[in-house]
Design a protein around this motif. Structure first.
Motif, mmCIF file in Angstrom:
data_model
loop_
_atom_site.group_PDB
_atom_site.id
_atom_site.type_symbol
_atom_site.label_atom_id
_atom_site.label_comp_id
_atom_site.label_asym_id
_atom_site.label_seq_id
_atom_site.Cartn_x
_atom_site.Cartn_y
_atom_site.Cartn_z
ATOM 1 N N PHE A 14 33.119 111.331 -71.576
ATOM 2 C CA PHE A 14 33.892 110.808 -70.448
ATOM 3 C C PHE A 14 33.628 109.313 -70.289
ATOM 4 O O PHE A 14 34.555 108.516 -70.086
ATOM 5 N N ALA A 15 32.357 108.911 -70.409
ATOM 6 C CA ALA A 15 32.003 107.492 -70.267
ATOM 7 C C ALA A 15 32.666 106.640 -71.346
ATOM 8 O O ALA A 15 33.018 105.478 -71.106
ATOM 9 N N ASN A 22 34.467 103.492 -63.424
ATOM 10 C CA ASN A 22 34.749 103.729 -62.002
ATOM 11 C C ASN A 22 34.941 105.204 -61.671
ATOM 12 O O ASN A 22 35.345 105.552 -60.568
ATOM 13 N N GLY A 23 34.646 106.088 -62.633
ATOM 14 C CA GLY A 23 34.635 107.509 -62.329
ATOM 15 C C GLY A 23 35.901 108.255 -62.682
ATOM 16 O O GLY A 23 35.956 109.476 -62.535
ATOM 17 N N GLY A 66 49.218 113.132 -70.588
ATOM 18 C CA GLY A 66 50.092 114.283 -70.821
ATOM 19 C C GLY A 66 49.332 115.592 -70.940
ATOM 20 O O GLY A 66 49.804 116.638 -70.493
ATOM 21 N N ILE A 67 48.152 115.551 -71.561
ATOM 22 C CA ILE A 67 47.408 116.804 -71.714
ATOM 23 C C ILE A 67 46.380 117.025 -70.617
ATOM 24 O O ILE A 67 45.967 118.140 -70.376
ATOM 25 N N ALA A 68 45.951 115.953 -69.936
ATOM 26 C CA ALA A 68 44.799 116.105 -69.042
ATOM 27 C C ALA A 68 45.076 115.797 -67.570
ATOM 28 O O ALA A 68 44.354 116.283 -66.701
ATOM 29 N N ARG A 78 36.897 113.669 -64.198
ATOM 30 C CA ARG A 78 35.992 114.314 -65.132
ATOM 31 C C ARG A 78 36.391 115.785 -65.315
ATOM 32 O O ARG A 78 36.378 116.305 -66.418
ATOM 33 N N GLU A 79 36.768 116.422 -64.219
ATOM 34 C CA GLU A 79 37.154 117.826 -64.316
ATOM 35 C C GLU A 79 38.435 117.988 -65.147
ATOM 36 O O GLU A 79 38.545 118.889 -65.971
#
Ligand code: CA
Ligand code: CA
Length: 174
Positions: A14-15, A22-23, A66-68, A78-79
């Protein structure tokens, strides 16, 4: 892999995408990555190669969203990243690699001083470093990308490594 290891790997992935830290992942993270690569190699944004990097970054963002981006707010939390991107990638790494390809192709063209369509491990390490890989790791990671050992890092080698990096298997308990 236990669940602590899984969480650590997901946080690192994720990072990697959340370039400004910024999360959440959004378009700005991808354009920041594009700017960082161009600055490292002294390529202007207006040049053909510079434009290709920005176009690739935008396509990568659109593909990621599109996917997330389940709720469509133009941010990948993140989720959303875990349920959308990571899962999709495990299920279909080839498709995910295709989303990343235009950006990685354009970055390779910027990093490749010879026009051969592949980069030296040193150039690849510079790219990794400006995208947030710690200096002490970047060289080793870049050398590892050259899986066929010909001293050059090809687009296919980068795509395979990138898909492998992002497609984290969850622990059995999850
Ligand atoms: Ca961000
Ligand atoms: Ca979202």
């Amino acid at each position: 892999m236990d669940s602590a290891e899984y969480e650590r790997k997901i946080a690192a992935r994720f990072a990697t995408f959340d370039q400004d830290g910024n999360g959440y992942i959004d378009r700005e993270d991808f354009s920041a990555a594009a700017r960082a690569v161009l600055a490292e190699f002294g390529t202007t944004a207006r040049s053909d190669r510079g434009q290709a990097v920005f176009i690739g970054a935008e396509a990568f963002w659109q593909g990621m969203a599109g996917i997330a981006d389940v709720d469509g707010d133009q941010r990948v939390t993140r989720e959303e990243f875990v349920t959308g991107a990571v899962k999709r990638l495990r299920d279909n790494p080839v498709r995910f690699a295709e989303i990343a390809r235009p950006f990685l192709h354009a970055v390779l063209a910027v990093a490749d001083e010879t026009g051969s369509g592949s980069a030296t491990p040193d150039a690849a390490a510079r790219v990794l470093r400006v995208l947030g890989t710690p200096q002490e790791l970047a060289g080793r990671v870049a050398a590892g990308l050259d899986t066929d050992g010909d001293g050059r890092i090809s687009e296919e080698e980068i795509l395979a490594a990138f898909a492998g990096y992002c497609g984290v298997e969850p622990p059995d308990a999850l």
